[in-house]
Design an enzyme around this catalytic site. Structure first.
Site, PDB file in Angstrom:
ATOM      1  N   HIS A  73      34.927   8.628 -27.086  1.00  0.00           N
ATOM      2  CA  HIS A  73      35.994   9.439 -26.501  1.00  0.00           C
ATOM      3  C   HIS A  73      36.265   9.055 -25.055  1.00  0.00           C
ATOM      4  CE1 HIS A  73      35.525  11.696 -30.193  1.00  0.00           C
ATOM      5  NE2 HIS A  73      36.802  11.951 -30.006  1.00  0.00           N
TER       6      HIS A  73
ATOM      7  N   GLU B  90      38.500  12.047 -42.345  1.00  0.00           N
ATOM      8  CA  GLU B  90      37.682  11.215 -41.454  1.00  0.00           C
ATOM      9  C   GLU B  90      36.235  11.112 -41.903  1.00  0.00           C
ATOM     10  OE1 GLU B  90      37.838  12.797 -37.460  1.00  0.00           O
ATOM     11  OE2 GLU B  90      37.773  14.854 -38.151  1.00  0.00           O
TER      12      GLU B  90
ATOM     13  N   ASP C 134      36.532   8.195 -36.766  1.00  0.00           N
ATOM     14  CA  ASP C 134      35.346   8.737 -37.426  1.00  0.00           C
ATOM     15  C   ASP C 134      35.184   8.159 -38.829  1.00  0.00           C
ATOM     16  OD1 ASP C 134      33.936  10.377 -35.624  1.00  0.00           O
ATOM     17  OD2 ASP C 134      35.568  11.820 -35.678  1.00  0.00           O
TER      18      ASP C 134
ATOM     19  N   CYS D 177      46.052   9.109 -37.171  1.00  0.00           N
ATOM     20  CA  CYS D 177      46.013   9.474 -35.750  1.00  0.00           C
ATOM     21  C   CYS D 177      44.811   8.867 -35.042  1.00  0.00           C
ATOM     22  CB  CYS D 177      46.037  10.989 -35.576  1.00  0.00           C
ATOM     23  SG  CYS D 177      44.586  11.808 -36.237  1.00  0.00           S
TER      24      CYS D 177
HETATM   25  C1  PEP Z   1      39.452  10.129 -35.351  1.00  0.00           C
HETATM   26  O1  PEP Z   1      38.304  10.433 -35.646  1.00  0.00           O
HETATM   27  O2  PEP Z   1      40.007   9.070 -35.707  1.00  0.00           O
HETATM   28  C2  PEP Z   1      40.284  11.034 -34.522  1.00  0.00           C
HETATM   29  C3  PEP Z   1      41.568  10.843 -34.373  1.00  0.00           C
HETATM   30  O3  PEP Z   1      39.675  12.054 -33.875  1.00  0.00           O
HETATM   31  P1  PEP Z   1      38.664  11.878 -32.658  1.00  0.00           P
HETATM   32  O4  PEP Z   1      38.824  10.472 -32.138  1.00  0.00           O
HETATM   33  O5  PEP Z   1      39.022  12.898 -31.651  1.00  0.00           O
HETATM   34  O6  PEP Z   1      37.340  12.103 -33.294  1.00  0.00           O
HETATM   35 MG    MG Z   2      37.504  12.400 -35.372  1.00  0.00          MG
END
Ligand code: PEP
Ligand code: MG
Length: 581
Positions: A197, A442, A466, A513
């Site tokens: 993140h 995910e 994920d 996403c």
């Molecule tokens: C993902 O896991 O691809 C996602 C979009 O959520 P995050 O990156 O916040 O876990």
């Molecule tokens: Mg995620």
């Protein structure tokens, strides 16, 4: 010093040139920014006042000591008062403010770190232990300084701070948030993976960054000139004038290319054969909607609501209240002017802990995170659901739930949404009765049990970050396994294709996403697989749109099919070349 090059993991594109600013873990806990030259004296006075206040405090403690207090206690306070008067604490940080323009907190922490390193080398164990006293004194001064945060001086203008490159062992997503209002030109960290993140926040700031450098903090020195090549994950320390010149030229070219892309803002994302694609933005805060609108996004595909819950340790109530959340969600909805806003419920845990100090799970990525945590904290979850529902009275809102894997988790979540709705009805508060509810796909188990999802929900959004982490069993924050991160692994491609196909068959929208959606190298493959909704950071949106405008599904679809028929990485790579030609 001779020039040298370090290789790591590219996480945020572009080129940054600037001077290194090393941040220790302790320094990350305080605000750090440069003060304008004309405010240096005021900043010095702020630190001097804080030191004087602590002197006063110690004096008061001393005089309030009960008569029968142990003698060591008085001696202990004396030691602290002596430390406070020592030029090492009372003078050196002032010099740091003067010479480096650091804010008071940063200057103090820098000096304490320096002293603490010197103490570590002392042989005499009694003296070595005095380090703790220095730390305590430092903390007292810091407390006073941060208590007067409202009087913080203005930071230097962007022009000046834009030449600083942050070098740290690690920067947590929560730390990274600090950089949002004080712009730096780049980030380098020893650890971290492409989809941590921290990397995601760096990308959202649209600042070149390279992580997983192993020993950058050991090799790079304060004020060294550094170049970050964010596209290659390369850092050049102390470059020769010739190299510097070459990178500056590249930087200018990149800048021009980006400016040109700006012309595509209002162009609809339609392929050469006339297929329309929805371009959505990922945001972390309502303020990011401005960037989303600027990039011409058709809506918000992912509002990572957990960022509203971070860095709140100083708050009396650690979690944002329903009303506070409602204000943020409504702000985003209003800012998007009628375009849909997909708000994801709290996805806390793993590398986004609510409170890093309380993180005890051995495998946090597999622990009580995201929807698991929310279902275990029903009152907190209901408050968030009510806040999201209330925002839906102000414009189109979609509700997205992360980390679902089990049917009963979906059912329980839906029940709680119903409960939140009836609470709002009882309170006569308005909301969209037909708010669409979707799931993040995910966890591999979810992608392998899609009928369970499409039967119960209105839309799906693939979280490839994920999905890759859990399918390939690689911790997304661990740089030691970062080389195994592979969005083109046949298992990932199969799970992705299955999800897109299941959505199409059931007639429900599917978006991606995760970071794959913002990677222009993958745009054509995703289009060819049937993806029609892409959600990414606003900074990536126009490059992806350009790729879409130049794509023709009549040529792409057969090649994507060919990729889906093979399980051989070499064959996949070969067809990817053709796809991108
Ligand atoms: C993902 O896991 O691809 C996602 C979009 O959520 P995050 O990156 O916040 O876990
Ligand atoms: Mg995620």
């Amino acid at each position: 010093m001779a020039s040298f090059t370090l290789h790591g993991i590219p996480v945020s594109r572009g080129i940054a040139v600037g001077r290194a600013h090393l941040l220790t873990p302790a320094a990350l806990d305080v605000k750090h920014y440069l003060v304008a030259e004309e405010q240096v004296e005021a900043e010095i006075v702020r630190l001097q006042n804080a030191i004087a206040t602590v002197h006063q405090e110690l004096q008061t403690i001393w005089s309030d000591l009960p008569k029968d207090a142990p003698a060591e206690l008085g001696a202990f306070i004396d030691v602290h008062a002596l430390i406070l008067s020592d030029p090492m604490i009372s003078q050196m940080p002032l010099d740091i403010i003067r010479s480096r323009f650091y804010n008071a907190e940063w200057a103090l922490v820098t000096q304490i770190d320096e002293l603490s390193a010197q103490f570590d080398e002392i042989e005499d164990s009694y003296l070595r232990e005095r380090k703790a006293d220095i730390m305590q004194v430092g903390e007292r001064v810091l407390k006073v300084l941060t208590g007067s945060a409202s009087t913080l001086p203005r930071a230097v203008d962007d022009e000046q701070s834009a030449h600083m490159i942050v070098v740290a062992h690690d920067i947590s997503p929560a730390d990274m948030l600090q950089f949002r209002d004080r712009s730096f030109s780049g980030f380098i960290t020893d650890v971290g993976g492409q989809n941590s993140h921290t990397a995601i926040v760096a990308r959202s700031l649209d600042i070149p960054a390279a992580v997983g450098m192993f020993n950058a903090t050991a090799l790079i020195e304060q004020d060294d000139w550094v170049i970050i090549d964010g596209d290659a994950g390369v850092v050049i320390v102390d470059p020769s004038p010739l190299v510097l010149e070459q990178y500056r030229e590249r930087q200018t070219r990149l800048f021009r290319a980006r400016k040109k892309l700006g012309k595509l803002r209002k162009t609809p994302a339609i392929t050469q054969d006339g297929t329309a694609v929805t371009m959505l933005a990922n945001i972390e805060f309502p303020d990011d909607c401005a960037a989303a609108m600027d990039s011409g996004a058709n809506g918000v595909g992912l509002f990572r609501s957990e960022f509203l819950f971070m860095n709140r340790t100083g708050c009396i109530n650690k979690l944002p209240s329903e009303d506070e959340q409602f204000d943020s969600y409504r702000q985003a909805v209003v800012a998007m002017k009628g375009r849909p806003v997909t708000i994801r419920t709290l996805d806390i845990g793993a590398d986004k802990p609510l409170d890093a100090a309380e993180q005890t799970a051995l495998n946090p990525a597999l622990g009580l995170r995201a929807i698991r945590y929310c279902l275990a904290e029903p009152q907190m979850f209901l408050a968030q659901l009510r806040a999201i529902l209330r925002a839906s009275a102000f414009g189109p809102v979609k509700l997205l739930v992360p980390m679902l894997a089990h049917a009963y988790e979906i059912d329980q979540t839906l029940l709680m949404i119903e409960q939140a709705k009836s609470q709002l009805r009882a309170a006569r508060k308005k909301f969209d009765e037909a708010i669409p509810i979707g799931a993040m796909i995910e966890i591999p188990a979810a992608a392998l049990a899609l009928p369970m999802f499409v039967k119960r929900l209105d839309f799906l959004s693939v979280g490839t970050n994920d999905l890759i982490q859990y399918t390939l069993a690689i911790d997304r924050v661990d740089h030691e396994v970062a080389h195994l991160y592979d969005p083109l692994h046949p298992a990932i491609l199969q799970l992705l294709a299955m999800t897109i196909a299941a959505g199409a068959k059931a007639g429900i929208p599917v978006s991606v996403c995760g970071e794959m959606a913002g990677d222009t190298r993958l745009t054509r493959l995703l289009l060819g697989m049937g993806l029609r909704e892409f959600s990414m950071h606003p900074a990536q949106l126009l490059s992806v749109k350009q790729e879409i405008l130049n794509s023709d599904l009549r040529l792409i679809a057969p090649l994507a099919k060919r990729i889906m028929r093979t399980y051989e990485p070499a064959a996949i790579a070969e067809t990817m070349e053709l796809l991108r030609a």
